[in-house]
Design a protein around this motif. Structure first.
Motif, PDB file in Angstrom:
ATOM      1  N   ASP A   1      -5.321   4.755  11.491  1.00 49.74           N
ATOM      2  CA  ASP A   1      -3.932   4.844  11.001  1.00 49.74           C
ATOM      3  C   ASP A   1      -3.757   3.928   9.783  1.00 49.74           C
ATOM      4  O   ASP A   1      -3.611   2.461  10.029  1.00 49.74           O
ATOM      5  N   LEU A   2      -3.624   4.461   8.658  1.00 48.29           N
ATOM      6  CA  LEU A   2      -3.416   3.356   7.427  1.00 48.29           C
ATOM      7  C   LEU A   2      -1.991   2.712   7.229  1.00 48.29           C
ATOM      8  O   LEU A   2      -1.884   1.801   6.673  1.00 48.29           O
ATOM      9  N   ALA A   3      -1.016   3.338   8.005  1.00 51.49           N
ATOM     10  CA  ALA A   3       0.370   2.825   8.173  1.00 51.49           C
ATOM     11  C   ALA A   3       0.680   2.627   6.531  1.00 51.49           C
ATOM     12  O   ALA A   3       0.841   3.492   5.899  1.00 51.49           O
ATOM     13  N   SER A   4       1.241   1.335   6.426  1.00 50.74           N
ATOM     14  CA  SER A   4       1.761   1.040   5.112  1.00 50.74           C
ATOM     15  C   SER A   4       0.816   1.217   3.816  1.00 50.74           C
ATOM     16  O   SER A   4       1.250   1.216   2.635  1.00 50.74           O
ATOM     17  N   LEU A   5      -0.501   1.386   4.283  1.00 47.32           N
ATOM     18  CA  LEU A   5      -1.249   1.832   3.051  1.00 47.32           C
ATOM     19  C   LEU A   5      -1.006   2.828   2.538  1.00 47.32           C
ATOM     20  O   LEU A   5      -1.765   3.384   1.378  1.00 47.32           O
ATOM     21  N   THR A   6      -0.328   3.771   3.040  1.00 46.40           N
ATOM     22  CA  THR A   6       0.073   4.984   2.581  1.00 46.40           C
ATOM     23  C   THR A   6       0.693   4.965   1.158  1.00 46.40           C
ATOM     24  O   THR A   6       0.671   5.794   0.107  1.00 46.40           O
ATOM     25  N   LYS A   7       1.592   3.750   1.324  1.00 51.72           N
ATOM     26  CA  LYS A   7       2.409   3.376  -0.019  1.00 51.72           C
ATOM     27  C   LYS A   7       1.361   3.403  -1.402  1.00 51.72           C
ATOM     28  O   LYS A   7       1.649   4.136  -2.350  1.00 51.72           O
ATOM     29  N   PRO A   8       0.470   2.245  -1.423  1.00 48.41           N
ATOM     30  CA  PRO A   8      -0.150   2.293  -2.725  1.00 48.41           C
ATOM     31  C   PRO A   8      -1.520   3.317  -3.045  1.00 48.41           C
ATOM     32  O   PRO A   8      -1.935   3.562  -3.972  1.00 48.41           O
ATOM     33  N   LEU A   9      -1.818   3.944  -1.750  1.00 47.96           N
ATOM     34  CA  LEU A   9      -2.977   4.839  -1.808  1.00 47.96           C
ATOM     35  C   LEU A   9      -2.368   6.410  -2.034  1.00 47.96           C
ATOM     36  O   LEU A   9      -3.055   7.118  -2.615  1.00 47.96           O
ATOM     37  N   VAL A  10      -1.259   6.754  -1.571  1.00 44.65           N
ATOM     38  CA  VAL A  10      -0.925   8.081  -1.633  1.00 44.65           C
ATOM     39  C   VAL A  10       0.450   8.065  -2.716  1.00 44.65           C
ATOM     40  O   VAL A  10       0.452   8.713  -3.718  1.00 44.65           O
ATOM     41  N   THR A  11       1.467   7.558  -2.155  1.00 43.22           N
ATOM     42  CA  THR A  11       2.880   7.735  -2.961  1.00 43.22           C
ATOM     43  C   THR A  11       2.826   7.048  -4.428  1.00 43.22           C
ATOM     44  O   THR A  11       3.215   7.908  -5.155  1.00 43.22           O
ATOM     45  N   ALA A  12       2.440   6.019  -4.488  1.00 44.14           N
ATOM     46  CA  ALA A  12       2.353   5.206  -5.735  1.00 44.14           C
ATOM     47  C   ALA A  12       1.544   6.108  -6.663  1.00 44.14           C
ATOM     48  O   ALA A  12       1.952   6.480  -7.781  1.00 44.14           O
ATOM     49  N   PRO A  13       0.284   6.413  -6.479  1.00 44.18           N
ATOM     50  CA  PRO A  13      -0.510   7.299  -7.514  1.00 44.18           C
ATOM     51  C   PRO A  13      -0.037   8.667  -7.662  1.00 44.18           C
ATOM     52  O   PRO A  13       0.155   9.065  -8.916  1.00 44.18           O
ATOM     53  N   LEU A  14       0.945   9.091  -6.715  1.00 46.25           N
ATOM     54  CA  LEU A  14       1.524  10.494  -6.884  1.00 46.25           C
ATOM     55  C   LEU A  14       2.838  10.024  -7.764  1.00 46.25           C
ATOM     56  O   LEU A  14       3.223  10.981  -8.961  1.00 46.25           O
ATOM     57  N   VAL A  15       3.561   9.107  -7.887  1.00 43.72           N
ATOM     58  CA  VAL A  15       4.765   8.812  -8.691  1.00 43.72           C
ATOM     59  C   VAL A  15       4.026   8.450 -10.195  1.00 43.72           C
ATOM     60  O   VAL A  15       4.489   8.916 -10.998  1.00 43.72           O
TER      61      VAL A  15
END
Length: 308
Positions: free
Chosen positions: A4-18
């Motif tokens: 479970d990547l948990a908050s690593l979702t933020k830099p690995l998924v959400t930020a790149p999408l932004v």
């Protein structure tokens, strides 16, 4: 093993999408129809400086609507307000970014993330190591009448993630899938994210989805340098043995590393100058079934680096 990547979702998924889909300096106050103390831009949100509170339960309402309707601040340590322009780590910043991405693209955030990263989104095909409930049950009850989401074998122990919190958590990886995506993420996104953008009250430095790692008196940065060298390294650890605690960490001057942590124990480090990257995939469960403290988790990460 699946992690479970948990908050690593933020830099690995959400930020790149932004970075891919949104104008970093566009003020969204008009589009969201909200009266806010300062500009509400993706740049502010990525650096946790938009003045959003750290936490509110994920109950399916739009973030701005939920914040403006809530009045029970300071009833619990998680339920506190923030100051615009000062970085305060906030799950809500990334929840709002996910909402903005859906508005801008007309697509679902999780689908966007899966297409970009090829990482897996809930429900996972293979369950991660079981974790006990997080410490957010009391705050949840104080903030909403919605029922508290109970743990599931294939969902994170974090209450908001179990409720499906967009932008903040929800993705997982194996060593192989993490390494494959890092070979894309490091050259394409890390340097754009690792830029000094804003500062927290205690002097921590935030970039666009990453935090600057500071040197200290416990030798962690030195061990990281020896482990990393050049290139991308993904390290996994499935054990639960408790390592000896290391000396207290007193941050001093900024190092040349940037990082982000996940509540489940995962952590990501990147050195933009030569594109070196280290990801540790582990968990914070101890042999007795309880969760490690932050200090114990730092000791585990140090031990994992030394063993690698």
């Amino acid at each position: 093993m699946f992690y479970d990547l948990a908050s690593l979702t933020k830099p690995l998924v959400t930020a790149p999408l932004v970075l891919k889909y949104l104008d970093l300096d566009l003020d969204w106050r008009g589009r969201l129809k909200v009266d806010w103390p300062g500009q509400l831009t993706p740049r502010h949100l990525l650096s946790h400086a938009a003045g959003l509170p750290p936490w509110l339960p994920y109950i399916g309402k739009p973030i701005i609507e939920q914040i403006t309707a809530f009045s029970g601040w300071r009833r619990h340590p998680l339920l506190k307000e923030s100051v615009w322009g000062e970085s305060t780590y906030s799950d809500l910043s990334y929840r709002l970014l996910a909402e903005m991405l859906q508005i801008e693209t007309g697509q679902d955030w999780s689908s966007l993330g899966k297409t970009l990263t090829a990482l897996e989104y809930h429900p996972w095909s293979e369950s991660p190591i079981s974790m006990p409930p997080g410490e957010d049950r009391d705050a949840w009850k104080l903030a909403t009448s919605k029922p508290f989401p109970e743990p599931k074998a294939d969902f994170s122990h974090d209450a908001n993630a179990r409720a499906g919190m967009l932008g903040h958590a929800g993705f997982g990886a194996t060593v192989e899938s993490a390494r494959d995506f890092l070979h894309v993420w490091v050259p394409e996104f890390s340097k754009r994210m690792a830029v000094e953008t804003n500062y927290s009250k205690d002097g921590q430095i935030w970039g666009l989805g990453l935090q600057r790692l500071k040197n200290g008196n416990n030798g962690f940065v030195e061990v990281l340098n020896k482990t990393a060298r050049r290139g991308i390294k993904v390290i996994s650890y499935d054990g639960m043995a408790e390592p000896p605690l290391i000396s207290p960490h007193f941050p001093t001057d900024p190092s040349n590393w940037w990082f982000h942590t996940g509540y489940t124990g995962t952590v990501l480090f990147v050195r933009p100058e030569d594109l070196a990257c280290v990801m540790i995939l582990c968990h914070r469960l101890k042999e007795n079934g309880t969760l490690m403290t932050a200090e114990e988790l730092r000791a585990r990460r140090m031990q994992i680096l030394k063993l690698s």
